[in-house]
Design a protein around this motif. Structure first.
Motif, PDB file in Angstrom:
ATOM      1  N   PRO A 133       0.816  -1.215   0.000  1.00  0.00           N
ATOM      2  CA  PRO A 133       0.000   0.000   0.000  1.00  0.00           C
ATOM      3  C   PRO A 133       0.848   1.262   0.000  1.00  0.00           C
ATOM      4  N   ALA A 134       0.330   2.284  -0.659  1.00  0.00           N
ATOM      5  CA  ALA A 134       0.994   3.578  -0.687  1.00  0.00           C
ATOM      6  C   ALA A 134       0.371   4.553   0.300  1.00  0.00           C
ATOM      7  N   ARG A 135      -0.675   4.120   1.011  1.00  0.00           N
ATOM      8  CA  ARG A 135      -1.356   4.981   1.977  1.00  0.00           C
ATOM      9  C   ARG A 135      -1.096   4.481   3.398  1.00  0.00           C
ATOM     10  N   PRO A 136      -1.152   5.389   4.392  1.00  0.00           N
ATOM     11  CA  PRO A 136      -0.825   4.996   5.766  1.00  0.00           C
ATOM     12  C   PRO A 136      -2.003   4.499   6.590  1.00  0.00           C
ATOM     13  N   GLU A 137      -3.243   4.734   6.125  1.00  0.00           N
ATOM     14  CA  GLU A 137      -4.399   4.383   6.947  1.00  0.00           C
ATOM     15  C   GLU A 137      -4.491   2.876   7.169  1.00  0.00           C
ATOM     16  N   PRO A 138      -4.955   2.451   8.351  1.00  0.00           N
ATOM     17  CA  PRO A 138      -5.038   1.017   8.662  1.00  0.00           C
ATOM     18  C   PRO A 138      -5.841   0.214   7.646  1.00  0.00           C
ATOM     19  N   LEU A 139      -6.896   0.799   7.082  1.00  0.00           N
ATOM     20  CA  LEU A 139      -7.746   0.065   6.151  1.00  0.00           C
ATOM     21  C   LEU A 139      -6.970  -0.489   4.970  1.00  0.00           C
ATOM     22  N   TYR A 140      -5.871   0.178   4.608  1.00  0.00           N
ATOM     23  CA  TYR A 140      -5.165  -0.192   3.380  1.00  0.00           C
ATOM     24  C   TYR A 140      -3.861  -0.959   3.640  1.00  0.00           C
ATOM     25  N   ARG A 141      -3.623  -1.342   4.884  1.00  0.00           N
ATOM     26  CA  ARG A 141      -2.371  -2.051   5.185  1.00  0.00           C
ATOM     27  C   ARG A 141      -2.356  -3.464   4.612  1.00  0.00           C
ATOM     28  N   LEU A 142      -3.521  -4.044   4.408  1.00  0.00           N
ATOM     29  CA  LEU A 142      -3.630  -5.333   3.746  1.00  0.00           C
ATOM     30  C   LEU A 142      -4.587  -5.112   2.570  1.00  0.00           C
ATOM     31  N   ALA A 182     -13.291 -14.417  11.206  1.00  0.00           N
ATOM     32  CA  ALA A 182     -11.987 -14.482  10.543  1.00  0.00           C
ATOM     33  C   ALA A 182     -11.526 -13.096  10.092  1.00  0.00           C
ATOM     34  N   VAL A 183     -12.428 -12.337   9.483  1.00  0.00           N
ATOM     35  CA  VAL A 183     -12.072 -10.985   9.046  1.00  0.00           C
ATOM     36  C   VAL A 183     -11.820 -10.088  10.254  1.00  0.00           C
ATOM     37  N   GLY A 184     -12.611 -10.270  11.302  1.00  0.00           N
ATOM     38  CA  GLY A 184     -12.427  -9.466  12.509  1.00  0.00           C
ATOM     39  C   GLY A 184     -11.081  -9.689  13.166  1.00  0.00           C
ATOM     40  N   GLN A 185     -10.604 -10.924  13.167  1.00  0.00           N
ATOM     41  CA  GLN A 185      -9.287 -11.201  13.743  1.00  0.00           C
ATOM     42  C   GLN A 185      -8.181 -10.483  12.962  1.00  0.00           C
ATOM     43  N   ASP A 206      -3.997  -3.047  15.686  1.00  0.00           N
ATOM     44  CA  ASP A 206      -2.978  -3.104  16.739  1.00  0.00           C
ATOM     45  C   ASP A 206      -1.575  -2.877  16.204  1.00  0.00           C
ATOM     46  N   GLY A 207      -1.480  -2.656  14.891  1.00  0.00           N
ATOM     47  CA  GLY A 207      -0.172  -2.429  14.290  1.00  0.00           C
ATOM     48  C   GLY A 207       0.623  -3.692  14.067  1.00  0.00           C
ATOM     49  N   VAL A 208      -0.053  -4.831  14.078  1.00  0.00           N
ATOM     50  CA  VAL A 208       0.605  -6.121  13.903  1.00  0.00           C
ATOM     51  C   VAL A 208       0.258  -6.675  12.528  1.00  0.00           C
ATOM     52  N   LEU A 209       1.233  -7.210  11.834  1.00  0.00           N
ATOM     53  CA  LEU A 209       0.972  -7.834  10.552  1.00  0.00           C
ATOM     54  C   LEU A 209       0.231  -9.148  10.783  1.00  0.00           C
ATOM     55  N   PRO A 210      -0.952  -9.313  10.199  1.00  0.00           N
ATOM     56  CA  PRO A 210      -1.686 -10.567  10.390  1.00  0.00           C
ATOM     57  C   PRO A 210      -0.836 -11.763   9.978  1.00  0.00           C
ATOM     58  N   SER A 211      -0.973 -12.830  10.718  1.00  0.00           N
ATOM     59  CA  SER A 211      -0.205 -14.040  10.418  1.00  0.00           C
ATOM     60  C   SER A 211      -0.732 -14.699   9.152  1.00  0.00           C
ATOM     61  N   THR A 212       0.093 -15.542   8.567  1.00  0.00           N
ATOM     62  CA  THR A 212      -0.332 -16.297   7.394  1.00  0.00           C
ATOM     63  C   THR A 212      -1.557 -17.141   7.725  1.00  0.00           C
ATOM     64  N   ARG A 213      -1.577 -17.692   8.926  1.00  0.00           N
ATOM     65  CA  ARG A 213      -2.726 -18.507   9.335  1.00  0.00           C
ATOM     66  C   ARG A 213      -3.998 -17.666   9.423  1.00  0.00           C
ATOM     67  N   GLN A 214      -3.885 -16.442   9.920  1.00  0.00           N
ATOM     68  CA  GLN A 214      -5.062 -15.577   9.993  1.00  0.00           C
ATOM     69  C   GLN A 214      -5.558 -15.208   8.600  1.00  0.00           C
ATOM     70  N   LYS A 215      -4.630 -14.897   7.692  1.00  0.00           N
ATOM     71  CA  LYS A 215      -5.033 -14.560   6.330  1.00  0.00           C
ATOM     72  C   LYS A 215      -5.619 -15.769   5.615  1.00  0.00           C
ATOM     73  N   ALA A 216      -5.038 -16.922   5.858  1.00  0.00           N
ATOM     74  CA  ALA A 216      -5.603 -18.142   5.282  1.00  0.00           C
ATOM     75  C   ALA A 216      -7.000 -18.402   5.832  1.00  0.00           C
ATOM     76  N   GLY A 217      -7.207 -18.033   7.093  1.00  0.00           N
ATOM     77  CA  GLY A 217      -8.527 -18.195   7.694  1.00  0.00           C
ATOM     78  C   GLY A 217      -9.587 -17.382   6.979  1.00  0.00           C
TER      79      GLY A 217
END
Length: 412
Positions: free
Chosen positions: A240-249, A319-322, A329-340
């Motif tokens: 992402p080129a934007r800083p807002e949380p919505l666009y981090r993934l 799953a999306v809520g996690q 929280d500023g944490v990169l979602p885990s591969t398992r969470q994204k797979a979920g």
């Protein structure tokens, strides 16, 4: 959905259904849900015309635009609403319960904020006419792009671009050539490029034989050797080129596709319950009349469909809520969470198809007509669940992650 349904029927979309998330902002009511009754009335008025013309009626498009549907993923800095992923899902789910094609076009047309997030702000502003711009197109690399001075020469044909007839912007994916006529083989972050194509150079090829989501206007389109400036291109797998949380993934927004199939299935369940409550079993005097709903078989089928849909919905929102909580929280979602998320999406499609098919069978010969709502829902849910992000082929990558393997698929 019954055209005479009271406004309170839409209340489920204003009331949180899941309360396990710590951040209460996840379930803030949004303005896009305020106009559901008006949109429902317009859809009921123009339904037959939309099916015949194979597109969303302009009055319905205007109502979606005025209610803020197309700007819900756009940055607040642009005048958009920047709704979080769960709020966007609720909007699409509600619209899909009203009409599958309307919900599907709202889903595809409201993805603008996620394209914006892949572009530098000044570049995006030079492309977008405003926060309510409707986007259509396909990112599949079915085109060919040849580098020239100042930009690219792009040719290609893409299939089933929902909402392209009323779109302000159209995107297309392409493989980058090496200077000759042959493109680099295979799609990767290096040679898979996407472009905002010049609207005036796009030829829309009407697809009249689509089965399901007929009113979505999912036509083909093509361009031939059109010039596209460098700034109108982007890497679909880029950061992402934007800083807002919505666009981090950036690709979390695809979860709205799963919300759409759940909305279609919810419509089918409501229609089936209405029909079962008024369909007599026999032609005996009314004093002894028994309706389909009075049978144990019908009661069981309705209960099973409700359980299947509600469970799939809870799984999807959980799953999306996690993932959304991790991002906040500023944490990169885990591969398992994204797979979920991908697993929950594929499961939602499977559950929706199962529930709609069960309702279609339960009502019996009443669904034999092409125009009956339950028959339309059956076509719609099958058409939507064939989309690449909902297809059962997503089960295998999720299973790989659960088994400790690399997902082996992009956009995880």
């Amino acid at each position: 959905m019954d055209p005479s349904a009271p406004e309170s029927e839409f209340s489920r979309y204003h009331t949180p259904g899941i309360k396990r998330f710590e951040n209460p902002a996840i379930f803030m009511d949004c303005s896009q849900l305020a106009d559901l009754q008006r949109i429902h009335s317009l859809v009921s008025k123009f339904s037959s015309i939309m099916t015949e013309k194979r597109c969303i009626h302009p009055d319905v498009v205007d109502a979606l635009r005025n209610s803020g549907v197309f700007r819900m993923s756009m940055p607040r800095a642009w005048g958009g609403d920047e709704l979080n992923p769960l709020e966007q899902m609720r909007v699409i789910e509600a619209l899909s319960e009203i009409d599958g094609s309307v919900g599907w076009c709202a889903m595809t047309g409201s993805a603008g904020g996620h394209y914006v997030s892949l572009l530098e702000d000044h570049v995006a502003r030079s492309i977008y006419p405003g926060a309510d711009a409707v986007v259509a197109g396909s990112l599949r690399p079915l085109g060919r792009a040849r580098k020239v001075v100042g930009g690219w020469r792009v040719s290609g044909r893409w299939a089933m671009a929902s909402g392209i007839s009323h779109a302000d912007l159209v995107v297309g994916g392409a493989l980058i050539g090496d200077g000759s006529s042959a493109p680099t083989s295979g799609a990767s972050e290096l040679n898979w490029h996407c472009f905002f194509l010049p609207r005036e150079d796009i030829e829309v090829i009407e697809t009249r034989d689509a089965v399901g989501l007929e009113a979505s206007g999912s036509h083909d389109y093509r361009v031939t050797d059109v010039f596209v400036p460098d700034i109108n291109g982007f890497f679909p797998l880029g950061g992402p080129a934007r800083p807002e949380p919505l666009y981090r993934l950036p690709w979390l927004h695809i979860s709205t596709a799963a919300a759409a199939v759940l909305g279609i299935a919810r419509h089918a369940l409501g229609e089936a319950m209405r029909m079962c409550s008024s369909k007599p079993l026999t032609y005996i005097p009314s004093a002894s009349r028994a309706d389909l709903r009075d049978t144990v078989e019908c009661q069981t089928a309705i209960a099973e469909a409700e359980a299947v849909l509600s469970a799939a919905r809870c799984y999807l929102y959980d799953a999306v809520g996690q993932v959304w909580n991790a991002i906040q929280d500023g944490v990169l979602p885990s591969t398992r969470q994204k797979a979920g998320v991908r697993l929950a999406m594929a499961h939602a499609a499977l559950a929706a198809r199962r529930a709609v098919a069960a309702m279609h069978d339960q009502v019996g010969s009443s669904t034999a007509l092409h125009s009956w709502p339950l028959t339309q829902a059956l076509r719609d849910v099958h058409a939507a669940s064939r989309h690449v992000v909902l297809h059962r082929m997503n089960l295998a990558p999720a299973g790989r992650v659960l088994l400790g393997l690399d997902p082996g698929a992009p956009m995880f």
